[in-house]
Design an enzyme around this catalytic site. Structure first.
Site, PDB file in Angstrom:
ATOM      1  N   ILE A   5      -2.281   7.534   1.141  1.00 15.14           N
ATOM      2  CA  ILE A   5      -3.580   7.381   0.463  1.00 15.14           C
ATOM      3  C   ILE A   5      -3.840   5.891   0.219  1.00 15.14           C
ATOM      4  CG2 ILE A   5      -4.960   8.016  -1.563  1.00 15.14           C
ATOM      5  CD1 ILE A   5      -2.996  10.302  -2.099  1.00 15.14           C
ATOM      6  N   LYS A  56       5.328   4.532  -9.894  1.00 12.00           N
ATOM      7  CA  LYS A  56       4.022   4.422  -9.213  1.00 12.00           C
ATOM      8  C   LYS A  56       2.910   4.127 -10.223  1.00 12.00           C
ATOM      9  CE  LYS A  56       5.635   7.662  -5.676  1.00 12.00           C
ATOM     10  NZ  LYS A  56       5.785   9.103  -5.402  1.00 12.00           N
ATOM     11  N   GLU A  85       0.821  -1.214   0.000  1.00 11.55           N
ATOM     12  CA  GLU A  85       0.000   0.000   0.000  1.00 11.55           C
ATOM     13  C   GLU A  85       0.859   1.271   0.000  1.00 11.55           C
ATOM     14  OE1 GLU A  85      -3.749   0.378   0.090  1.00 11.55           O
ATOM     15  OE2 GLU A  85      -2.686   2.089  -0.728  1.00 11.55           O
TER      16      GLU A  85
HETATM   17  N1  HSE Z   1       9.945  11.747  -4.001  1.00 10.79           N
HETATM   18  C1  HSE Z   1       8.602  11.303  -3.834  1.00 10.79           C
HETATM   19  C2  HSE Z   1       7.680  12.490  -4.086  1.00 10.79           C
HETATM   20  C3  HSE Z   1       8.416  10.747  -2.442  1.00 10.79           C
HETATM   21  O1  HSE Z   1       8.162  13.618  -4.232  1.00 10.79           O
HETATM   22  O2  HSE Z   1       6.481  12.296  -4.165  1.00 10.79           O
HETATM   23  C4  HSE Z   1       7.312   9.753  -2.322  1.00 10.79           C
HETATM   24  O3  HSE Z   1       7.464   8.627  -3.133  1.00 10.79           O
END
Ligand code: HSE
Length: 436
Positions: free
Chosen positions: A136, A205, A129
């Site tokens: 989130i 992601k 998660e």
């Molecule tokens: N470097 C990432 C960001 C941190 O700025 O969102 C979280 O994965």
């Protein structure tokens, strides 16, 4: 019931946050899980830092393999980041029958298929998660809450550093470099901030989100990604005049001939809720065929928000630990034998709308030449602004918004426009997403 024993790898920001949260909310967690969840083993690059954190309440191991192999550890939490050592340790934990919780987006985007296959074979869970959108609960939403839907598309602001940088450029008019330096100071940026601004972090992601949404394997290398480094204050201001905000979006969409998988800056109508997501905050907009659009918003990084996701996974794994593996929630939302081989569309085949900005000589016929080039490739202009030339200036900026067109046709039109003797320099092209 006996407590669940956790082996913690890494005591950085998220590791410390996880330790604190498990201690602070121990009572509440026990009420929810039906049994205590406690960290019994810890390993970290600095044993001293680990000892400072846990004192005598957990065993500090000299080598992470003592954690992944400890007979009395039920779940290994991997929070060391990176891909090489993390991959070996996660696979080692799985091989020794441990369930795994990880926040490691790079690891899953690159080696998720291998890791899930190993976990499947060994009958253990790998929960992740915290790998997307920090606190989130988007993984759970896609895998469970929206399970009845055929997902149509996802558009997410999933890199806080880029969003902070764009917000500062728009609100305070600071340069890209100044805004990024501030994001780094706040501790949001990756160790190498190019991962943030070049879209790599968001692409990792997005790989995970697409796999969950469409039941496809992780395909990080097929993500088209473009970062925010080339955006200028002028583009941000023109977008605003036209009623849009520029955001770095991760987009995945089920198109007729394949799945789109792309990260790039995009103009988003200012009236959409997601356009108001500012600073380091993250948001993921998911369109399901039954539910319609749903928006998930929250802190995308930071010790406590990310620990919130890690501990939620610990609870989930704890609840399902005695369930027969066939009756657990599948790693990628669909049963592994039903993963789809739907092709990923090359960026040239993607259809969307475009913002085009060009600097031209202020002469009769210039606009007609440009319009002819666009029309020849069936690219239709939706809106256009021509700026008054400054006193004594002979060049003007033309900004256009096109209707939907195919990326490769737009690229060919841009190349032809740039060849016109009346067009100065390069044409700026930013995609426009109406998010309807
Ligand atoms: N470097 C990432 C960001 C941190 O700025 O969102 C979280 O994965």
């Amino acid at each position: 019931m006996r407590p669940i024993n956790v082996g913690l790898l890494g005591v950085g920001t998220v590791g410390r946050g996880t330790w604190d949260l498990l201690s602070r909310n121990a009572g509440e967690i026990r009420r929810r899980a039906g049994r205590a969840i406690r960290v019994t083993h810890v390993a970290a690059r600095s044993a001293e830092r680990a000892r400072e954190l846990v004192g005598a309440r957990a065993r500090v191991c000299a080598h992470p393999r003592e954690v992944t192999r400890a007979a009395d550890v039920d779940i290994v939490v991997e929070l060391i980041g990176g891909t090489d050592a993390a991959r070996e340790l996660v696979l080692d934990a799985i091989a020794h029958g441990k369930h795994v919780v990880t926040a490691n987006k790079a690891l899953l985007a690159l080696y998720g298929n291998e890791i899930f296959a190993a976990a499947q074979k060994r009958g253990v869970m790998v929960a992740f998660e915290a790998s997307v959108g920090g606190g989130i609960p988007i993984v759970k939403a896609l895998r469970e809450g929206l399970a009845a839907n055929r997902i149509e598309w996802i558009a997410g602001i999933i890199n806080g550093t880029s969003n902070y940088t764009l917000t500062e450029m728009r609100e305070r008019g600071v340069s890209f470099e100044e805004a990024l330096a501030e994001a780094q100071r706040l501790g949001y940026a990756e160790a190498d901030p190019r991962m943030d601004i070049e879209g790599v972090d968001a692409a990792q992601k997005l790989t995970i989100l697409a796999a969950l949404a469409f039941g496809i394997p992780m395909q990080f290398r097929r993500v088209y990604s473009e970062g925010i480094a080339k955006l200028t204050r002028e583009d941000i201001a023109y977008a605003e005049e036209l009623g849009y905000r520029i955001k770095l979006l991760g987009i995945t969409r089920r198109a007729p001939r394949g799945i789109e998988l792309r990260v790039h800056p995009a103009l988003v109508p200012a009236r959409r809720l997601i356009a108001s997501v500012e600073g380091v905050m993250n948001a993921v907009l998911v369109k399901g065929d039954a539910v319609g659009p749903t928006l998930f918003y929250g802190a995308g990084a930071g010790g406590q928000p990310t620990a919130s996701a890690v501990v939620a996974d610990l609870l989930d794994v704890t609840r399902l630990i005695t369930a027969d593996p066939e009756h657990r929630v599948p790693h990628l939302a669909v049963q592994p034998e039903h993963l789809a081989r739907t092709p990923i569309l090359p960026i040239g085949e993607v259809e969307t709308s475009y913002y085009l900005r060009m600097r031209v000589l202020d002469r009769p016929g210039v606009l007609a030449d440009i319009a002819r080039i666009l029309a020849a490739r069936r690219i239709s202009i939706g809106a256009m602004v021509q700026k008054e030339p400054g006193a004594g200036e002979k060049q003007v900026d033309i900004v256009m918004l096109t209707h939907r067109a195919r990326e490769k046709d737009v690229a060919a039109a841009i190349a032809a426009i740039e060849r016109l003797a009346t067009v100065v320099g390069r044409v700026r092209r930013i995609r426009v997403e109406e998010l309807l």
